[in-house]
Design a protein around this motif. Structure first.
Motif, PDB file in Angstrom:
ATOM      1  N   TYR A 711       0.814  -1.210   0.000  1.00  0.00           N
ATOM      2  CA  TYR A 711       0.000   0.000   0.000  1.00  0.00           C
ATOM      3  C   TYR A 711       0.854   1.270   0.000  1.00  0.00           C
ATOM      4  O   TYR A 711       0.597   2.202  -0.781  1.00  0.00           O
ATOM      5  CB  TYR A 711      -0.945  -0.014   1.203  1.00  0.00           C
ATOM      6  N   SER A 714       2.703   1.630  -3.384  1.00  0.00           N
ATOM      7  CA  SER A 714       1.764   1.966  -4.452  1.00  0.00           C
ATOM      8  C   SER A 714       1.221   3.383  -4.283  1.00  0.00           C
ATOM      9  O   SER A 714       1.017   4.102  -5.272  1.00  0.00           O
ATOM     10  CB  SER A 714       0.622   0.949  -4.465  1.00  0.00           C
ATOM     11  N   LEU A 715       1.018   3.797  -3.032  1.00  0.00           N
ATOM     12  CA  LEU A 715       0.560   5.162  -2.801  1.00  0.00           C
ATOM     13  C   LEU A 715       1.620   6.173  -3.227  1.00  0.00           C
ATOM     14  O   LEU A 715       1.311   7.209  -3.835  1.00  0.00           O
ATOM     15  CB  LEU A 715       0.209   5.330  -1.322  1.00  0.00           C
ATOM     16  N   LEU A 718       1.564   6.427  -6.890  1.00  0.00           N
ATOM     17  CA  LEU A 718       0.439   7.255  -7.325  1.00  0.00           C
ATOM     18  C   LEU A 718       0.762   8.741  -7.168  1.00  0.00           C
ATOM     19  O   LEU A 718       0.458   9.560  -8.039  1.00  0.00           O
ATOM     20  CB  LEU A 718      -0.806   6.914  -6.511  1.00  0.00           C
ATOM     21  N   MET A 746       3.987  -0.598 -10.440  1.00  0.00           N
ATOM     22  CA  MET A 746       2.676  -0.961  -9.889  1.00  0.00           C
ATOM     23  C   MET A 746       2.230  -2.324 -10.396  1.00  0.00           C
ATOM     24  O   MET A 746       1.686  -3.139  -9.642  1.00  0.00           O
ATOM     25  CB  MET A 746       1.650   0.106 -10.252  1.00  0.00           C
ATOM     26  N   TRP A 769      -7.273  -2.181  -4.872  1.00  0.00           N
ATOM     27  CA  TRP A 769      -6.332  -1.071  -4.669  1.00  0.00           C
ATOM     28  C   TRP A 769      -5.302  -0.999  -5.792  1.00  0.00           C
ATOM     29  O   TRP A 769      -5.063   0.055  -6.365  1.00  0.00           O
ATOM     30  CB  TRP A 769      -5.647  -1.235  -3.313  1.00  0.00           C
ATOM     31  N   SER A 772      -6.902  -0.244  -9.203  1.00  0.00           N
ATOM     32  CA  SER A 772      -7.304   1.158  -9.250  1.00  0.00           C
ATOM     33  C   SER A 772      -6.086   2.063  -9.396  1.00  0.00           C
ATOM     34  O   SER A 772      -6.123   3.062 -10.135  1.00  0.00           O
ATOM     35  CB  SER A 772      -8.075   1.525  -7.977  1.00  0.00           C
ATOM     36  N   SER A 773      -4.996   1.723  -8.717  1.00  0.00           N
ATOM     37  CA  SER A 773      -3.769   2.509  -8.850  1.00  0.00           C
ATOM     38  C   SER A 773      -3.250   2.456 -10.278  1.00  0.00           C
ATOM     39  O   SER A 773      -2.827   3.473 -10.859  1.00  0.00           O
ATOM     40  CB  SER A 773      -2.710   1.990  -7.874  1.00  0.00           C
ATOM     41  N   LEU A 888      -8.966  10.489  -6.864  1.00  0.00           N
ATOM     42  CA  LEU A 888      -8.184   9.811  -5.831  1.00  0.00           C
ATOM     43  C   LEU A 888      -8.821   9.994  -4.453  1.00  0.00           C
ATOM     44  O   LEU A 888      -8.904   9.048  -3.649  1.00  0.00           O
ATOM     45  CB  LEU A 888      -6.754  10.344  -5.815  1.00  0.00           C
ATOM     46  N   ASN A 892     -10.380   6.897  -2.266  1.00  0.00           N
ATOM     47  CA  ASN A 892      -9.836   6.553  -0.957  1.00  0.00           C
ATOM     48  C   ASN A 892     -10.889   6.644   0.138  1.00  0.00           C
ATOM     49  O   ASN A 892     -10.895   5.839   1.077  1.00  0.00           O
ATOM     50  CB  ASN A 892      -8.650   7.458  -0.627  1.00  0.00           C
TER      51      ASN A 892
END
Length: 901
Positions: A711, A714-715, A718, A746, A769, A772-773, A888, A892
């Motif tokens: 997470y 990947s965040l 993003l 990703m 997640w 979507s990323s 985004l 979230n």
């Protein structure tokens, strides 16, 4: 005159003192031959109607019969004889009849032959209480249907068949209920009170074989607390010590003049009755363990004896001691033959075990030494154990029928005491005449175990994995299970074998999960279990149990003969069931009270019922269970792995799981690699064909690893992709390369996360997640492409307040040779001199000029003095920034709301 009065007072005091210090005693049937010998009250007896009463008696029995009646009050005023009070005595109880109310009053201690006992019965306010030697024994609640009356009383018998053999004294009847304090005072001879209905002072009329004597209060009140002295000759020190301890006493060691005088009187009494001169005699000290340190043989306590002159002088050769005179001890060799004086507490109760006798009174005996020096064990009823004339063997003799029951040759230490092998002279216990049988003659009391040499140890020391008897007999024959004649280990037990109960037998399971290892991709869990099954086996009885349950472990050979439930671990990889092998441990849980065993075994037995003392079998298992995980919320999921256990031994009609007592707990490390172990719940399905128990183990996902490795990276990717929207618009390659790199990383994260999880047909939260990323990064790349295309299509302008100055692109090399067309003539594609279409750059210039003209025309009407017009691609960039950020944030909010909810 004064002297005469004083003399008369002294005579009166002497008479009163003599009356107080002596008691009238009557003896009945001294030789044990039953008859109707009794006492009758001399005066006319007329009982007032009694609703409350008490009667007490001091008795000393010689023999016991099936009914040994010693008191009977009758009423014949109506012409019909009605027995309103009757009392009889036996070994362990008193049976009393008051009017029509007859009950047994059981005694906490057995009565002893040839020993004075004080018995009392009180009745009042509907409660009847019994007392033995001043201590309450038993009671019953009963309201008399009619008052007690009487016109005739018999003491000593009811009739020929129901008579008493022994001595009676102080028989009194009161018309009130004596208090417990009064009864205790009468028993201890502190108080002497005559009955107001029937007093002991009489007058009494003897009928039949009755002998009257006078006894002192000391003999009656303190006789039971005295000491008997047995004198033997020609014993070594070790044999003397073993015989005296086997008789329930010890070798005394005199420490004072009074003690030596008492022993000397016992020896002289033996001499006066024709015995052999017994001097010197053994004393109970030795220095075998450490030279010069004299200790008591029995208690191993150090003593300081009073030695004679020049004693001790034997050094290491003489390790035992004898008494030669008044406080004159001398050491001597332990293998010398000397006289023995055994000090034994008064009248110990001897019991013969292994005889298969129906009545306990036939197996109880008292040890006596006759005037001739012969030793005899006289039974309470029909038997006695004596030596033959040649003193070569001991005989178990039935004096009533004058026949020999068994004989003992070569008795250990010359006495029949302890556990020895006898030869049966008549059929007994299902065995033919001439059979060898082990019998135990012991003075040990309740709660004690008899060693082979008749010495006593506490019963709880029996079979405790250490030797407590000198002969080590306490650890032999430690049988724990008593199997019935017919026992089927393949058939399950019932709740109560005495009745045909239709209720299924509850089996208790204690499952301790010692460790767990969960493999999420394969959806299984490997656990180490400690499984304990407990049930009641009403068909069995247990012996020699100990409060320490570890000492109640059954050996493997016995364990194989006992029925054990079989439980199947259903949802496992492979076939796994509970097993009773060498790795299993079976113990008996001592929970109920013991009952005394019968006399068929030559040892003290405390029998524990299988209905009250359950069996437990415990074993460890290492099993892999198959789990069904729902990974939709991964990695924020909560899983339950079910362990299903099925009872296979019998259907639920016969066997079920005990819901109240069954439990499962987790005792391992709750911090697993992927999970945290939570609660453990148990569900029961006893209504199925076979009882089923399901253990639900709660597994809480430890999502920190996924958050850190999926997470957060990947965040960050993003964020990086989003920040490319703020890069210089003209630097297209940097923006696109940064976004594409984030997209590739990703995708790699998504691949790694998917590889570590089971293949499912549904999406997991981590999939949502990551996908979507990837989608967001893809949108950013598309926006970059659109922005760059728009920027390239849009000509570079410098807008001022007065207008727009066009900067024409530089003509190409081919522009001089191309044909031009006036805009009013329309667009016409012409060929160059080579016959090919005009250059692309030229076409592009034309397109820009056309867009410039359209732009001038469209903005000429909305121009504001001093205002700058933002290019279209910048507007698209601003819109892209807002759009992506909004998506985004919305994503979230929705995502983490679902996760947290």
């Amino acid at each position: 005159m004064a002297r005469v009065v004083l003399l008369q007072c002294l005579l009166l005091l002497i008479q009163l003192y003599g009356c107080w210090c002596s008691v009238q005693v009557f003896e009945f049937q001294a030789r044990g031959e039953q008859s109707d010998s009794h006492l009758q009250y001399g005066d006319k007896l007329a009982f007032p109607p009694l609703d409350s009463l008490s009667f007490c008696v001091r008795l000393r029995f010689y023999f016991l019969w099936e009914v040994s009646g010693f008191l009977q009050v009758s009423d014949n005023s109506t012409g019909q004889v009605i027995h309103t009070i009757q009392a009889e005595v036996n070994l362990n109880y008193i049976r009393v009849t008051l009017s029509k109310f007859r009950r047994y009053y059981f005694l906490t201690h057995r009565l002893r032959a040839l020993t004075w006992h004080h018995l009392c019965i009180t009745h009042g306010n509907g409660v009847t209480v019994s007392y033995l030697d001043g201590v309450q024994q038993d009671y019953h609640n009963y309201l008399l249907s009619e008052p007690i009356t009487g016109t005739h009383i018999k003491i000593g018998s009811w009739n020929v068949d129901h008579s008493f053999s022994g001595q009676l004294a102080q028989v009194n009847i009161w018309s009130r209920t004596l208090t417990a304090e009064e009864v205790a005072a009468l028993a201890e001879c502190i108080m002497e009170e005559e009955g107001d209905v029937v007093p002991w002072k009489g007058p009494w009329t003897p009928v039949g074989d009755v002998k009257e004597t006078q006894e002192s209060f000391d003999d009656l009140c303190q006789e039971a607390s005295g000491t008997d002295y047995f004198i033997f000759t020609d014993f070594t020190a070790i044999s003397a010590f073993q015989v005296c301890e086997g008789l329930g006493g010890s070798l005394p060691t005199p420490h004072s003049k009074e003690e030596y005088t008492t022993l000397l009187k016992a020896v002289e009494k033996h001499h006066g009755e024709g015995g052999k001169v017994c001097k010197p005699f053994w004393v109970g000290i030795t220095d075998v363990k450490e030279e010069g340190v004299w200790t008591h043989m029995k208690y191993m306590t150090q003593v300081r004896p009073s030695w004679a002159v020049d004693e001790p002088d034997g050094n290491k050769l003489e390790n035992c001691a004898v008494a030669e005179g008044l406080l004159k001890l001398a050491d001597t060799r332990c293998d010398d033959v000397q006289c023995t004086v055994c000090a034994v507490p008064r009248r110990p109760v001897w019991v013969l075990l292994g005889a298969c006798e129906r009545y306990r009174r036939n197996t109880h005996l008292v040890a006596l030494q006759e005037k001739s020096g012969n030793f005899v064990f006289r039974g309470y009823s029909d038997y006695k154990i004596i030596q033959n004339k040649n003193k070569t063997e001991w005989l178990w003799w039935d004096w009533r029928s004058k026949e020999n029951v068994a004989s003992l040759v070569n008795a250990v230490n010359g006495f029949p005491i302890g556990r020895q092998t006898w030869t049966m002279k008549k059929a007994m216990c299902g065995e033919a005449e001439g059979h060898k049988r082990r019998l135990l003659l012991t003075p040990c009391s309740a709660g004690q175990f008899s060693c082979d040499d008749a010495s006593c140890i506490p019963l709880f020391q029996r079979c405790d994995l250490k030797f407590d008897c000198r002969d080590k007999s306490d650890e032999s024959g430690c049988q724990l299970v008593w199997f019935p004649p017919v026992y089927r280990p393949d058939l399950p037990p019932v709740i109560n074998s005495d009745n045909n109960s239709s209720e299924p037998l509850p089996v208790t399971l204690h499952v301790i999960i010692e460790s767990a290892d969960v493999d999420t991709p394969s959806m299984d869990m490997h656990v180490n279990l400690n499984v304990s099954m407990t049930w009641q086996e009403a068909r069995l009885n247990f012996l020699n149990l100990n409060e320490d349950y570890t000492l109640n472990r059954l050996p493997y050979e016995t364990m194989k003969r006992v029925w054990v439930p079989v439980v199947d671990f259903t949802n496992t990889k492979g076939i796994h069931i509970t097993q009773t092998d060498h790795q299993a441990t079976m113990v008996v849980n001592m929970q109920g009270n013991a009952s005394l065993g019968d006399d068929t075994q030559p040892e003290e037995l405390e029998v524990y019922s299988g209905l009250e003392n359950p069996i437990s079998v415990r074993r460890k298992y290492s099993i892999t269970f198959q789990c069904q995980f729902d990974l939709k919320m991964y990695p924020f999921d909560e899983q339950f792995c079910h362990m299903e256990l099925t009872m296979l031994s019998a259907s639920s009609r016969l066997l079920v799981f005990d819901k109240a007592a069954t439990k499962a707990i987790y005792r391992g490390n709750p911090q697993l690699v992927e999970y945290f172990v939570g609660d453990v719940d148990v569900d029961f399905h006893n209504d199925r064909d076979f009882a089923v128990m399901i253990i639900k183990l709660q597994l809480l996902r430890r999502s920190g690893f996924i958050i850190m490795n999926v997470y957060i990276p990947s965040l960050l990717l993003l964020v990086i992709s989003y920040l490319t929207l703020y890069f210089t618009p003209s630097n297209f390659q940097v923006r696109v390369l940064a976004s594409l790199t984030s997209l590739l990383v990703m995708a790699t994260l998504y691949t790694q996360a998917s590889a570590s999880l089971p293949k499912t047909s549904y999406f997991k939260m981590v999939d949502v997640w990551l996908l979507s990323s990837i989608f967001f990064i893809f949108i950013i790349i598309v926006l970059h492409t659109v922005i760059d295309r728009v920027r390239e299509w849009e000509p570079t302008n410098t807008q001022t307040a007065s207008g727009i100055k066009k900067i024409s692109p530089a003509p190409s090399v081919r522009s001089s040779t191309s044909n031009t067309v006036h805009p009013s003539q329309g667009e016409k594609v012409t060929m160059d001199e080579s016959g090919e279409p005009p250059d692309v750059e030229e076409s592009s210039n034309r397109l820009w000029r056309l867009m410039d003209m359209c732009f001038k025309h469209s903005t000429s009407s909305i121009s504001f003095p001093g205002a700058k017009t933002r290019p279209l691609f910048e507007k698209i960039i601003l819109g892209a920034r807002v759009l992506v950020l909004g998506l985004l944030v919305i994503f979230n909010l929705i995502y983490w709301t679902i996760v947290l909810m």
